[in-house]
Design an enzyme around this catalytic site. Structure first.
Site, PDB file in Angstrom:
ATOM      1  N   CYS A  64       0.864  -1.190   0.000  1.00  0.00           N
ATOM      2  CA  CYS A  64       0.000   0.000   0.000  1.00  0.00           C
ATOM      3  C   CYS A  64       0.897   1.235   0.000  1.00  0.00           C
ATOM      4  O   CYS A  64       2.067   1.137  -0.392  1.00  0.00           O
ATOM      5  CB  CYS A  64      -0.979  -0.023   1.177  1.00  0.00           C
ATOM      6  SG  CYS A  64      -0.196  -0.005   2.807  1.00  0.00           S
ATOM      7  N   ASN A  77       2.316   1.424   4.359  1.00  0.00           N
ATOM      8  CA  ASN A  77       2.624   0.151   5.033  1.00  0.00           C
ATOM      9  C   ASN A  77       2.330   0.228   6.532  1.00  0.00           C
ATOM     10  O   ASN A  77       2.995  -0.401   7.347  1.00  0.00           O
ATOM     11  CB  ASN A  77       4.080  -0.294   4.786  1.00  0.00           C
ATOM     12  CG  ASN A  77       4.384  -1.748   5.147  1.00  0.00           C
ATOM     13  OD1 ASN A  77       5.495  -2.080   5.548  1.00  0.00           O
ATOM     14  ND2 ASN A  77       3.402  -2.620   5.036  1.00  0.00           N
ATOM     15  N   CYS A  88      -1.389   0.742   7.368  1.00  0.00           N
ATOM     16  CA  CYS A  88      -2.837   0.444   7.482  1.00  0.00           C
ATOM     17  C   CYS A  88      -3.218  -0.808   6.693  1.00  0.00           C
ATOM     18  O   CYS A  88      -3.396  -1.886   7.262  1.00  0.00           O
ATOM     19  CB  CYS A  88      -3.684   1.639   7.045  1.00  0.00           C
ATOM     20  SG  CYS A  88      -3.556   3.071   8.152  1.00  0.00           S
ATOM     21  N   ARG A  89      -3.339  -0.665   5.371  1.00  0.00           N
ATOM     22  CA  ARG A  89      -3.932  -1.753   4.596  1.00  0.00           C
ATOM     23  C   ARG A  89      -3.018  -2.960   4.414  1.00  0.00           C
ATOM     24  O   ARG A  89      -3.435  -4.104   4.620  1.00  0.00           O
ATOM     25  CB  ARG A  89      -4.380  -1.216   3.224  1.00  0.00           C
ATOM     26  CG  ARG A  89      -5.518  -0.233   3.325  1.00  0.00           C
ATOM     27  CD  ARG A  89      -5.670   0.577   2.059  1.00  0.00           C
ATOM     28  NE  ARG A  89      -4.538   1.483   1.847  1.00  0.00           N
ATOM     29  CZ  ARG A  89      -4.367   2.259   0.778  1.00  0.00           C
ATOM     30  NH1 ARG A  89      -5.250   2.218  -0.193  1.00  0.00           N
ATOM     31  NH2 ARG A  89      -3.324   3.050   0.694  1.00  0.00           N
ATOM     32  N   SER A  90      -1.772  -2.733   3.984  1.00  0.00           N
ATOM     33  CA  SER A  90      -0.928  -3.901   3.679  1.00  0.00           C
ATOM     34  C   SER A  90      -0.447  -4.667   4.925  1.00  0.00           C
ATOM     35  O   SER A  90      -0.380  -5.896   4.860  1.00  0.00           O
ATOM     36  CB  SER A  90       0.239  -3.546   2.749  1.00  0.00           C
ATOM     37  OG  SER A  90       1.121  -2.626   3.321  1.00  0.00           O
ATOM     38  N   ASP A 117      -8.114   3.910   1.043  1.00  0.00           N
ATOM     39  CA  ASP A 117      -7.177   4.358   2.067  1.00  0.00           C
ATOM     40  C   ASP A 117      -7.968   4.851   3.286  1.00  0.00           C
ATOM     41  O   ASP A 117      -8.747   5.801   3.164  1.00  0.00           O
ATOM     42  CB  ASP A 117      -6.345   5.502   1.469  1.00  0.00           C
ATOM     43  CG  ASP A 117      -5.289   6.000   2.405  1.00  0.00           C
ATOM     44  OD1 ASP A 117      -5.331   5.651   3.601  1.00  0.00           O
ATOM     45  OD2 ASP A 117      -4.422   6.755   1.946  1.00  0.00           O
TER      46      ASP A 117
HETATM   47  P1  4NP Z   1      -1.776   2.783   4.087  1.00  0.00           P
HETATM   48  O1  4NP Z   1      -2.446   4.131   4.673  1.00  0.00           O
HETATM   49  O2  4NP Z   1      -1.240   3.149   2.722  1.00  0.00           O
HETATM   50  O3  4NP Z   1      -2.915   1.835   4.024  1.00  0.00           O
HETATM   51  O4  4NP Z   1      -0.695   2.389   5.066  1.00  0.00           O
HETATM   52  C1  4NP Z   1      -1.778   5.348   4.726  1.00  0.00           C
HETATM   53  C2  4NP Z   1      -0.882   5.594   5.737  1.00  0.00           C
HETATM   54  C3  4NP Z   1      -0.250   6.825   5.804  1.00  0.00           C
HETATM   55  C4  4NP Z   1      -0.507   7.794   4.858  1.00  0.00           C
HETATM   56  C5  4NP Z   1      -1.397   7.536   3.836  1.00  0.00           C
HETATM   57  C6  4NP Z   1      -2.026   6.310   3.767  1.00  0.00           C
HETATM   58  N1  4NP Z   1       0.130   9.070   4.945  1.00  0.00           N
HETATM   59  O5  4NP Z   1      -0.163   9.941   4.118  1.00  0.00           O
HETATM   60  O6  4NP Z   1       0.973   9.264   5.852  1.00  0.00           O
END
Ligand code: 4NP
Length: 151
Positions: free
Chosen positions: A7, A10, A12-14, A123
């Site tokens: 993602c 790294n 939240c989703r992955s 997201d």
């Molecule tokens: P992820 O979520 O891609 O599912 O880990 C996010 C985590 C952090 C951010 C964006 C999405 N950020 O902008 O910091």
């Protein structure tokens, strides 16, 4: 079979997908290697987001030992399949591909559960609690399908 889930951050989703897949792999004693990474360098070395960890714990999935890392071009060599959470991740990973073989390894994670539909795992980072449960359900369903294919 070695599977990488990717993602943006790294956190939240992955890592959720990694935790769910590891849980299912252990339960069914399968010989699958699972890892996760983010396309960005925003959260390198960090534990998963507290909201993701809390939601996963409600479903008996432990993410506490996972730490964020950035996707690297060598991941194309180290993994057989690379599943990305959304179309932005897809573009970021494809931009690093060196050849057609690398590109062939990459697909959207939800194409496992809804083939060719090109659906995204949204997201949840800037949204509310409901977004984390929605992500859990989407990732859980696709993970179960993936494990069914490989047992
Ligand atoms: P992820 O979520 O891609 O599912 O880990 C996010 C985590 C952090 C951010 C964006 C999405 N950020 O902008 O910091």
């Amino acid at each position: 079979m070695k599977i990488l889930v990717v993602c943006l951050g790294n956190i939240c989703r992955s890592p959720l997908a990694e935790g769910i897949l590891l849980h299912l792999v252990n339960e069914k004693k399968l010989a699958l290697k699972i890892d996760s990474a983010g396309t960005s360098n925003y959260h390198i070395g960090e534990a998963p987001d507290a909201r993701t960890t809390a939601n996963a714990r409600k479903h008996n999935i432990d993410l506490s030992t996972l730490r964020a890392r950035q996707f690297v071009v060598e991941d194309f060599d180290a993994f057989d399949k690379i599943f990305v959470m959304d179309k932005s991740n897809l573009q970021n990973v494809l931009n690093l591909a060196r050849n057609e073989e690398d590109k062939q390894k990459v697909d959207l994670f939800l194409n496992i559960s809804q083939p060719n539909a090109n659906m995204e795992v949204p997201d949840p980072y800037f949204g509310g609690e409901a977004g984390f449960e929605n992500v859990f359900q989407l990732v859980w369903n696709a993970s179960e399908k993936l494990i069914e294919k490989h047992q």
